[in-house]
Design a protein around this motif. Structure first.
Motif, short mmCIF file in Angstrom:
data_model
loop_
_atom_site.label_atom_id
_atom_site.label_comp_id
_atom_site.label_asym_id
_atom_site.label_seq_id
_atom_site.Cartn_x
_atom_site.Cartn_y
_atom_site.Cartn_z
N GLY A 150 0.82 -1.19 0.07
CA GLY A 150 0.22 0.14 0.03
C GLY A 150 0.77 1.15 -0.07
O GLY A 150 1.51 1.20 0.75
N ASP A 151 0.64 2.03 -0.87
CA ASP A 151 1.16 3.39 -0.81
C ASP A 151 1.49 4.31 0.32
O ASP A 151 2.29 5.07 0.53
CB ASP A 151 0.72 4.26 -2.05
N GLN A 152 0.24 4.03 1.32
CA GLN A 152 0.34 4.77 2.54
C GLN A 152 1.51 4.55 3.51
O GLN A 152 1.81 5.52 4.34
CB GLN A 152 -1.08 4.58 3.27
N PHE A 153 2.32 3.45 3.01
CA PHE A 153 3.33 3.26 4.14
C PHE A 153 4.85 4.01 3.50
O PHE A 153 5.63 4.30 4.20
CB PHE A 153 3.63 1.72 3.82
N GLY A 154 4.68 4.17 2.12
CA GLY A 154 5.91 4.99 1.60
C GLY A 154 7.16 4.04 1.55
O GLY A 154 8.27 4.66 1.45
N TYR A 155 6.89 2.68 1.61
CA TYR A 155 8.17 1.89 1.11
C TYR A 155 8.74 2.30 -0.07
O TYR A 155 8.12 2.50 -1.11
CB TYR A 155 7.67 0.25 1.28
N THR A 156 10.24 2.33 -0.29
CA THR A 156 10.99 2.23 -1.38
C THR A 156 11.51 0.89 -1.72
O THR A 156 11.90 0.58 -2.78
CB THR A 156 12.21 3.48 -1.31
N ALA A 157 11.50 0.07 -0.91
CA ALA A 157 11.88 -1.26 -0.84
C ALA A 157 11.03 -2.14 0.09
O ALA A 157 10.67 -1.78 1.18
CB ALA A 157 13.31 -1.62 -0.76
N TYR A 158 10.24 -3.26 -0.62
CA TYR A 158 9.56 -4.21 0.35
C TYR A 158 9.83 -5.65 -0.15
O TYR A 158 9.32 -5.88 -1.14
CB TYR A 158 8.08 -3.70 0.18
N LYS A 159 10.30 -6.50 0.83
CA LYS A 159 10.67 -7.85 0.31
C LYS A 159 9.96 -8.68 1.19
O LYS A 159 10.09 -8.38 2.55
CB LYS A 159 11.92 -8.16 -0.03
N LEU A 160 9.74 -10.06 0.83
CA LEU A 160 9.09 -10.89 2.04
C LEU A 160 10.07 -12.16 1.87
O LEU A 160 10.49 -12.57 0.65
CB LEU A 160 7.60 -11.41 1.60
N PHE A 161 10.53 -12.96 2.85
CA PHE A 161 10.98 -14.30 2.57
C PHE A 161 10.03 -15.28 3.36
O PHE A 161 9.99 -15.22 4.58
CB PHE A 161 12.36 -14.22 3.37
#
Length: 162
Positions: A150-161
């Protein structure tokens, strides 16, 4: 190397690099609790980078070996002197082909690829290394990228393992 600016919660990464012929990439540190011991290349996560970026950077800086992420092996977490939360994510990495080891001599005595059977007999191998040598490397958590929470968080990187 200096931990004074890291506050009381540390986040580190470590990489298990296994060569095509089954050898493990190990380093012998010149400082800290692992001084003079064989261990996995490791270091702290820097501001503005994800943990997977950090482990690739640290392995390259210490050993000259550039890698790709295979997945997350596990987490080592502890508390030092009832105060500092010391956390390390351990990744399984694959080395890019045709590279020469380059030892980061200001931090390390040596870097080499060793067969697991050789490492098991090595009296100077770290406790974590011995634990990994005695455990089957079975379940790895693979990198999931390209997800937007979601854009509301402002992540410039977001990854899951997972």
């Amino acid at each position: 190397m200096g931990n004074t600016d890291r506050g009381k919660v540390w986040l580190a990464v470590s990489g298990l690099v296994i060569s095509e012929d089954g050898k493990w990439l190990v380093v012998k540190k010149k400082y800290g609790g692992l001084k003079g011991k064989w261990s996995l290349p490791a270091g702290f996560v820097d501001q503005g980078e994800t943990v997977d970026e950090a482990v690739i950077r640290e392995v390259a800086e210490e050993t000259g070996i550039h890698c790709n992420i295979k997945g997350l092996l596990g987490v080592r977490t502890g508390v030092i002197k009832s105060e500092i939360s010391d956390n390390m994510l351990v990744f399984l990495l694959e080395a890019n082909a045709g590279q020469e080891i380059q030892v980061q001599t200001n931090e390390l005595y040596d870097v080499k690829f060793m067969l697991p059977d050789e490492l098991k007999k090595e009296k100077d191998a770290s406790i974590l290394l011995h634990y990994l040598l005695d455990s089957p490397i079975s379940t790895i958590k693979e990198l999931q990228d390209g997800i937007n929470p979601g854009d509301q968080f402002g992540y410039t990187a977001y990854k899951l393992f997972f």
